[in-house]
Design a protein around this motif. Structure first.
Motif, PDB file in Angstrom:
ATOM      1  N   ASP A 121       0.863  -1.176   0.000  1.00 49.93           N
ATOM      2  CA  ASP A 121       0.000   0.000   0.000  1.00 49.93           C
ATOM      3  C   ASP A 121       0.905   1.232   0.000  1.00 49.93           C
ATOM      4  O   ASP A 121       1.723   1.424   0.908  1.00 49.93           O
ATOM      5  CB  ASP A 121      -0.895  -0.025   1.240  1.00 49.93           C
ATOM      6  N   ALA A 122       0.785   2.068  -1.019  1.00 52.67           N
ATOM      7  CA  ALA A 122       1.756   3.148  -1.235  1.00 52.67           C
ATOM      8  C   ALA A 122       1.861   4.083  -0.040  1.00 52.67           C
ATOM      9  O   ALA A 122       2.971   4.451   0.393  1.00 52.67           O
ATOM     10  CB  ALA A 122       1.382   3.929  -2.488  1.00 52.67           C
ATOM     11  N   THR A 123       0.746   4.484   0.522  1.00 49.84           N
ATOM     12  CA  THR A 123       0.768   5.427   1.647  1.00 49.84           C
ATOM     13  C   THR A 123       1.323   4.764   2.898  1.00 49.84           C
ATOM     14  O   THR A 123       2.142   5.358   3.627  1.00 49.84           O
ATOM     15  CB  THR A 123      -0.645   5.961   1.911  1.00 49.84           C
ATOM     16  N   ARG A 157       5.106   4.322   2.549  1.00 48.36           N
ATOM     17  CA  ARG A 157       5.839   5.576   2.753  1.00 48.36           C
ATOM     18  C   ARG A 157       5.874   5.948   4.236  1.00 48.36           C
ATOM     19  O   ARG A 157       6.912   6.383   4.759  1.00 48.36           O
ATOM     20  CB  ARG A 157       5.178   6.688   1.936  1.00 48.36           C
ATOM     21  N   TYR A 212      -4.397   2.890   3.542  1.00 47.99           N
ATOM     22  CA  TYR A 212      -4.319   4.316   3.211  1.00 47.99           C
ATOM     23  C   TYR A 212      -5.572   5.060   3.668  1.00 47.99           C
ATOM     24  O   TYR A 212      -5.512   6.248   4.029  1.00 47.99           O
ATOM     25  CB  TYR A 212      -4.102   4.497   1.704  1.00 47.99           C
ATOM     26  N   SER A 256      -4.194   4.189  -3.900  1.00 52.53           N
ATOM     27  CA  SER A 256      -3.782   4.126  -2.494  1.00 52.53           C
ATOM     28  C   SER A 256      -2.679   5.121  -2.143  1.00 52.53           C
ATOM     29  O   SER A 256      -2.307   5.243  -0.975  1.00 52.53           O
ATOM     30  CB  SER A 256      -3.308   2.707  -2.154  1.00 52.53           C
ATOM     31  N   ASP A 257      -2.150   5.819  -3.128  1.00 53.38           N
ATOM     32  CA  ASP A 257      -1.075   6.782  -2.867  1.00 53.38           C
ATOM     33  C   ASP A 257      -1.693   8.162  -2.640  1.00 53.38           C
ATOM     34  O   ASP A 257      -2.010   8.881  -3.593  1.00 53.38           O
ATOM     35  CB  ASP A 257      -0.109   6.808  -4.048  1.00 53.38           C
TER      36      ASP A 257
END
Length: 532
Positions: free
Chosen positions: A327-329, A332, A394, A510-511
């Motif tokens: 999941d991108a968020t 990060r 996210y 998802s970002d």
């Protein structure tokens, strides 16, 4: 008199019942028979005649599954070349009744009787005036089926052209011909019936799971008059599939046999874009060969694809599909936390435990809160088919909160993004999480008793994630106490095991941008963490 009326009524009702029972098997066909006729008397007995018989056959009743009682209406035109008299012609029309006895898929025999009227035109050469009368006859023949609609026939029979005081002519006849079923050839009567169908709503988060696990079941019955071969069933949901997906194949299905089919499918990732339920048509296609001819039956069944956040708790492992270290968020967020604290790690505490404490502190600083959703709670839905709403990692970060399953999914995703194995813990009415401490099970004697869970050769740390605004040590101790209290009713489900059934997915959008706590705040929460 009264008894006679009762008998007549019973006979009429029996006939009506018989016709009604066979109405679904009504077959309408055309036949064309070239005929050779050999007169057995009359002035034309020295020369045979040739004719053509054309007619319509209606079979309103089927017996034994494929035998047919048929009624025919036919017209015959015959010519007789008579030496010295030229060509003599004769017409007749009749109604017949017959029985088609099917021996096997390809062969049948039939007896038939008929009666009608005949007419002979005036013959000046033979000094015979026109004549007419009743015609009676019967024939016995056989049929060879070339396909469901076409058959070849051959027969022999006897026909008498009746007049007074003696028959005008008696004939022995031989014929061959073809029969064409309009019902099967033109109207394409469906002979494969779907007796039962059960289709569940589609959950987008399990789109890859459906390739091997069915979401529906169908029962079909072969109502053809013969065995069918090379049977294939495919499905297509046009909105979420590129091509039909074959779900059943069989080399042969017997006449009258049923076969059950489970519906699996290769859905594409477009289904993950659904944020609202969407109704579509599930197209089920059955193809097969019947007496050498390919046949197709198609059924459209309504199916609903729910939103991508939908899930039921019939199997707690299903929630694993929402846990994703990709999941991108979440990815990060986890990496920023790791970068902030990695130079402040202690040597006396397992590294996995310290990073888990750092994530817990970062979420507290970020403002993650436990929010009870009364309309979508694990407590109410666990073990049922009720549809729950689960957030992706996210979304929980974006909304700054969620219920117990949402916070479990988020915490597991963040630690998985750092390469730390996680697990679900389920106790009656509740779900929370655990992570791999990095210690092997043989170290249990060197750690504080009751604070770890031994499973799969590892020591797992239970964390009550709903205490998101308390301390890591309290969340740990509370999670351990819940595990001990539940006893045999508690279960630990490692995510890597659950993923073997329910693959993790990450939705396309998802970002998202979130405001991370500063590095100083992350370090402050980390250094203040307590571990018991």
């Amino acid at each position: 008199m009264k008894q006679l009326r009762i008998k007549k009524t019973a006979i009429i009702l029996s006939i009506i019942t018989l016709l009604t029972a066979g109405a679904s098997a009504l077959d309408l066909s055309l036949h064309l028979y070239p005929v050779y006729e050999a007169p057995l008397n009359n002035f034309m007995n020295k020369a045979g005649g040739f004719g053509g018989n054309v007619g319509i056959d209606i079979a309103p009743v089927s017996l034994r599954g494929r035998d047919k009682i048929f009624i025919s209406g036919e017209f015959t035109y015959s010519v007789y070349p008579v030496e010295g008299l030229g060509i003599q012609s004769l017409f007749d029309g009749a109604l017949g009744l017959g029985y088609n006895f099917r021996i096997n898929d390809r062969f049948a025999v039939f007896p038939e009787v008929y009666a009608g009227l005949w007419s002979f035109n005036t013959s000046d050469a033979a000094n015979i005036q026109s004549a007419s009368g009743l015609v009676f006859g019967g024939r016995v023949g056989g049929e060879f089926y070339l396909g469901p609609a076409f058959s070849l026939s051959a027969f022999g029979g006897f026909k008498t052209y009746y007049t007074r005081p003696s028959p005008f002519m008696n004939n022995f006849e031989l014929g061959i011909g073809i029969r064409y079923s309009l019902s099967r050839g033109l109207f394409s009567s469906n002979k494969i019936s779907m007796e039962e169908n059960e289709v569940e709503p589609l959950f987008p988060v399990f789109f890859s799971h459906y390739s091997d696990n069915p979401f529906g079941h169908f029962t079909f019955v072969n109502n053809e008059e013969n065995d069918i071969y090379d049977v294939e069933v495919s499905i297509l949901v046009d909105s979420f599939m590129i091509t039909p997906y074959i779900i059943y194949q069989a080399p042969q299905v017997g006449r009258g046999d049923s076969f059950e089919v489970s519906a699996c499918a290769l859905f594409n990732e477009n289904i993950l874009e659904l944020i609202q339920p969407k109704s579509s048509d599930l197209e089920v296609t059955v193809t097969y060969y019947s007496i050498g001819k390919k046949q197709t039956s198609t059924y459209n069944i309504p199916v609903t694809a729910l939103s991508r956040n939908s899930m039921t708790w019939e199997d707690d492992r299903r929630a694993a599909a929402f846990v994703s270290g990709r999941d991108a968020t979440a990815q990060r967020f986890a990496r920023l936390v790791k970068t902030a604290v990695r130079n402040n790690l202690r040597k006396d505490i397992p590294e996995n435990v310290q990073y888990a404490a750092a994530i817990f502190g970062a979420l507290k600083a970020f403002g993650i809160n436990y929010v009870v959703d009364p309309s979508s709670a694990f407590t109410d839905n666990v073990g049922t088919a009720a549809v729950d709403f689960l957030q992706f990692p996210y979304q929980t970060l974006l909304y700054h909160g969620g219920d117990c399953d949402d916070l479990t999914i988020l915490n597991c995703s963040l630690l998985e993004a750092l390469g730390i194995e996680t697990a679900f813990i389920t106790v009656p009415g509740h779900i929370y999480m655990a992570f791999d401490s990095g210690l092997s099970a043989d170290k249990i004697g060197s750690v504080r008793k009751g604070y770890y869970i031994v499973a799969e050769g590892k020591l797992w740390v239970p964390v009550e994630i709903t205490l998101s605004q308390d301390t890591f040590s309290l969340a740990w101790s509370y999670g351990a106490r819940e595990w001990r209290k539940a006893g045999e009713n508690a279960a630990l489900i490692p995510l890597k095991n659950a993923w073997s059934l329910y693959l993790p997915i990450s939705v396309p959008d998802s970002d998202v941008n979130i405001d991370m706590p500063s590095q100083d705040i992350l370090i402050k929460h980390f250094t203040e963490a307590r571990y018991y």
